[in-house]
Design an enzyme around this catalytic site. Sequence first.
Site, PDB file in Angstrom:
ATOM      1  N   ASP A 195      -9.274  -5.395  -5.785  1.00 49.09           N
ATOM      2  CA  ASP A 195      -8.735  -4.266  -4.487  1.00 49.09           C
ATOM      3  C   ASP A 195      -9.231  -3.377  -5.546  1.00 49.09           C
ATOM      4  OD1 ASP A 195      -7.561  -2.710  -2.520  1.00 49.09           O
ATOM      5  OD2 ASP A 195      -5.099  -2.891  -3.822  1.00 49.09           O
ATOM      6  N   HIS A 220      -5.956  -6.451  -1.178  1.00 48.66           N
ATOM      7  CA  HIS A 220      -5.112  -5.402  -1.545  1.00 48.66           C
ATOM      8  C   HIS A 220      -3.914  -6.311  -0.498  1.00 48.66           C
ATOM      9  CE1 HIS A 220      -3.974  -1.158  -0.760  1.00 48.66           C
ATOM     10  NE2 HIS A 220      -3.253  -1.379   0.660  1.00 48.66           N
ATOM     11  N   SER A 276       1.202  -1.211  -0.041  1.00 53.06           N
ATOM     12  CA  SER A 276      -0.178   0.366   0.162  1.00 53.06           C
ATOM     13  C   SER A 276       0.871   0.540   0.104  1.00 53.06           C
ATOM     14  CB  SER A 276      -0.465   0.218   0.912  1.00 53.06           C
ATOM     15  OG  SER A 276      -1.605   0.797   0.682  1.00 53.06           O
TER      16      SER A 276
END
Length: 486
Positions: free
Chosen positions: A418, A443, A179
């Site tokens: 995601d 994710h 991320s």
Amino acid sequence: MMLLPCLLLILSACVSATQYRIPRLSPTDRDSEALSSPLSDDFKTFYYNQTLDHFNYRPESYMTFAHRYIINFKYWGGANSSAPILAYLGAEGPLDNDLNVVGFSTDNAAQFGALLVYIEHRYYGKSIPFGSREVALKNASTLGYFNSAQAIADYADVLIHVKKELHAKDSPVIVLGGSYGGMLAAWFRLKYPHVALGALASSAPILYFDNITPHDAYYSIATKDFRDVSESCYETIRDSWSKIETIASKPDGLSILSKEFKSCSPLKNSAQLEDFLWSMYTVAAQYDHPPRYPVTIICDAIDGASSGSGIVERIAAGVFAYKGNLSCYMNQARDETETDVGWRWQRCSEMVMPLSTGNDTMFPAYNFELGSFIDYCNELYGVSPRPHWVTTYYGGHDIKLILKRFGSNVIFSNGLRDPYSSCGVLHNLSDRLLALHTPNGSHCLDILRANETDPQWLVEQRETEVNIIKGWMSKYYADLGSPNNI
């Protein structure tokens, strides 16, 4: 990070609540992951005397702070064989949150013979400048050293220090993150190729800046995730917002909603409930991991509500199924976390990600307005965001054209379920900048700890990543003239 997918920030009177429905940037859903299990004794904690300001030469720039990093020596082949180093780059939270759940390094350490290094992001966890969080977060003057460029310079300093201390000059370093941490890993490889041989950037939304990606891209995919599971579930959620507003407008409406959703304290306004639901749906979509598949749990409960249930009752059934059997829901007295506080500053300085919902999603229409966001940040900190700085410093526009003949040894991995995959790199930029994606992935799933229940496509994705990294190392050792065989 990520990111809540929703990181819900404090509501301010100067802007509407929707301003803060910002998807979390984090490898894990920290609301549901088991993060309290004790850490193995193989992990040893160290502190580096870190420079406050890497980019200026004012007297205060030379101030230092204790910067935490953690090493696992268990599998390392040693400096004499130039055995590799896998370095996990911490992101917007204490390092402790990720050590037990981000398993790519530990799962593959033995086959690489790798030293495992985990480095905390400045201003989080125990890596706090100025001696205390109170002082470090006091105002924009102390927060001004809290940015991604300083953070990746920190990582470079720590890695160079570790290699020097261990006499591991020729040990290649692979950085990885998820991320926001995935963005840092990719940017680190581009900015510090002399420190890192390569990078694994998992679910890194590096293209959600400066209008590169449509503003409604995130919520379009979140909506699609629910619609793919159940059309009727999607329709119920889409229609529920106006129904909640209608009930809330009645004299006893908030009391009715509080009772229906078993709120831990009486609702003060409809926005509290809407924020809670918004967060739940986005977290479920972003972290729709096997074997639980939370989107399916929510939709099965909404669709399976007892005959005659109205829209609000069906939505409540989805909440109870997703959250489990609790005495109450929507604890509005939750204290702010380090991530809440830290990410608010990061968004108000450089991480300006313009998310809107659009008219074709299951969420109420909301348009990100840069002007009101600038006003909000000025009111909070006395500084304005720099919405173009990320693309100025790291790039992003015309990324394939720019990096095709420049960058190398980066894996951009994404799961297409995601919502953040909408602003990730989904196609190879060159034969050395590779994009891997899985249609059913979510994710940062590829860098989480492997489980026996993992589907075959996920196992194969991780194997592909490992083989690519092995290829980088083989070429490096050939150039080095080392006999090390990975």
